[in-house]
Scaffold this motif. Structure first.
Motif, PDB file in Angstrom:
ATOM      1  N   LYS A 134       0.829  -1.209   0.000  1.00  0.00           N
ATOM      2  CA  LYS A 134       0.000   0.000   0.000  1.00  0.00           C
ATOM      3  C   LYS A 134       0.860   1.255   0.000  1.00  0.00           C
ATOM      4  CE  LYS A 134      -4.191  -1.876   2.011  1.00  0.00           C
ATOM      5  NZ  LYS A 134      -5.199  -1.749   3.055  1.00  0.00           N
ATOM      6  N   ALA A 141      -8.143   6.169  -5.881  1.00  0.00           N
ATOM      7  CA  ALA A 141      -8.484   6.115  -4.458  1.00  0.00           C
ATOM      8  C   ALA A 141      -7.188   6.063  -3.657  1.00  0.00           C
ATOM      9  CB  ALA A 141      -9.341   4.892  -4.169  1.00  0.00           C
ATOM     10  N   ASP A 142      -7.233   6.599  -2.477  1.00  0.00           N
ATOM     11  CA  ASP A 142      -6.086   6.549  -1.571  1.00  0.00           C
ATOM     12  C   ASP A 142      -5.923   5.099  -1.119  1.00  0.00           C
ATOM     13  OD1 ASP A 142      -4.318   6.670   0.547  1.00  0.00           O
ATOM     14  OD2 ASP A 142      -5.248   8.409   1.480  1.00  0.00           O
ATOM     15  N   PRO A 143      -4.793   4.464  -1.418  1.00  0.00           N
ATOM     16  CA  PRO A 143      -4.649   3.052  -1.048  1.00  0.00           C
ATOM     17  C   PRO A 143      -4.560   2.827   0.458  1.00  0.00           C
ATOM     18  CG  PRO A 143      -2.610   3.893  -1.972  1.00  0.00           C
ATOM     19  CD  PRO A 143      -3.630   4.978  -2.131  1.00  0.00           C
ATOM     20  N   THR A 151      -6.276   4.669   2.962  1.00  0.00           N
ATOM     21  CA  THR A 151      -7.609   4.777   3.556  1.00  0.00           C
ATOM     22  C   THR A 151      -8.649   3.980   2.785  1.00  0.00           C
ATOM     23  OG1 THR A 151      -8.174   6.751   2.274  1.00  0.00           O
ATOM     24  CG2 THR A 151      -7.108   7.091   4.424  1.00  0.00           C
ATOM     25  N   GLY A 152      -8.395   3.708   1.507  1.00  0.00           N
ATOM     26  CA  GLY A 152      -9.358   3.005   0.674  1.00  0.00           C
ATOM     27  C   GLY A 152     -10.463   3.902   0.155  1.00  0.00           C
ATOM     28  N   LYS A 153     -10.387   5.192   0.419  1.00  0.00           N
ATOM     29  CA  LYS A 153     -11.420   6.139  -0.019  1.00  0.00           C
ATOM     30  C   LYS A 153     -10.888   6.989  -1.177  1.00  0.00           C
ATOM     31  CE  LYS A 153     -13.302   6.454   4.620  1.00  0.00           C
ATOM     32  NZ  LYS A 153     -13.508   7.312   5.771  1.00  0.00           N
ATOM     33  N   SER A 162      -2.349  12.048   1.411  1.00  0.00           N
ATOM     34  CA  SER A 162      -3.272  11.091   1.999  1.00  0.00           C
ATOM     35  C   SER A 162      -3.906  11.717   3.236  1.00  0.00           C
ATOM     36  CB  SER A 162      -2.521   9.816   2.387  1.00  0.00           C
ATOM     37  OG  SER A 162      -3.370   8.933   3.076  1.00  0.00           O
ATOM     38  N   SER A 221      -4.718   9.771   5.748  1.00  0.00           N
ATOM     39  CA  SER A 221      -4.450   8.794   6.798  1.00  0.00           C
ATOM     40  C   SER A 221      -3.531   9.376   7.865  1.00  0.00           C
ATOM     41  CB  SER A 221      -3.802   7.548   6.207  1.00  0.00           C
ATOM     42  OG  SER A 221      -3.405   6.672   7.231  1.00  0.00           O
TER      43      SER A 221
END
Length: 179
Positions: free
Chosen positions: A38, A92-94, A96-98, A115, A117
């Motif tokens: 990630k 998508a931000d790897p 946060t997944g968003k 990010s 995160s």
């Protein structure tokens, strides 16, 4: 005979215990591998955004060079009559997944992304030259992908090798006036 059955039971318990320990170690290794993947993906996507912002800034239709107002302008540049794409899609931000990114703005225009995160990165050193400002950052949100990459100049390291303080904000390049 009865004594041998007790030893078989103990060996079976030890075997189950070792299998459990092995499974937990394998699980930790897998989780570490996923986190590293990630992080690599975040670096790749950040470089894609940085390059897209650079292409947007470098290609001016008839007016001065400028930065985008929104990330959607990287998908379809409104300054051109035909579709000009600087980015294929909004990633998508790897971490946060968003599909949400922190936007770094100067004078209302997007000069970079980061990010959202707050997690601590595993990688803390050995970055590429353009990412040298990421050294010893405590969270992924501090990994800022801006164009130009040295817009935010990190302070010189102290005598003990640790970062000396906060970032100094660079000067936003002024657009060239049309002739």
């Amino acid at each position: 005979m009865r004594r041998q059955a007790g030893f078989a039971y103990i060996w079976t318990l030890l075997l189950v215990a070792f299998m459990g320990i092995g499974s937990s170690i394998a699980g930790e290794l897998y989780a570490t591998s996923v986190r590293r993947d990630k992080e690599r993906e975040l670096l790749f996507i950040g470089h894609e955004f940085r390059a897209a912002i650079a292409r947007y800034h470098g290609s001016a239709a008839a007016g001065p060079q400028m930065y985008p107002l929104t990330l959607q302008e990287l998908l379809k540049d409104p300054r051109f009559p035909n579709a000009k794409r600087h980015l294929r899609r909004l990633y998508a931000d790897p971490i946060t997944g968003k599909a949400e990114w922190g936007l770094i703005r100067v004078e209302g225009r997007i000069v970079g992304v980061h990010s959202l995160s707050q997690g601590a990165p595993m990688k803390i050193d050995h970055f590429d030259e353009h990412d040298s400002g990421f050294r010893h950052k405590g969270r992924y949100a501090d990994w800022t992908f801006v164009h130009p990459h040295d817009m935010f100049v990190p302070p010189q390291d102290g005598a003990d090798g640790k970062p000396a303080g906060a970032l100094n904000i660079g000067v936003l390049p002024r657009p060239a006036m049309p002739r």
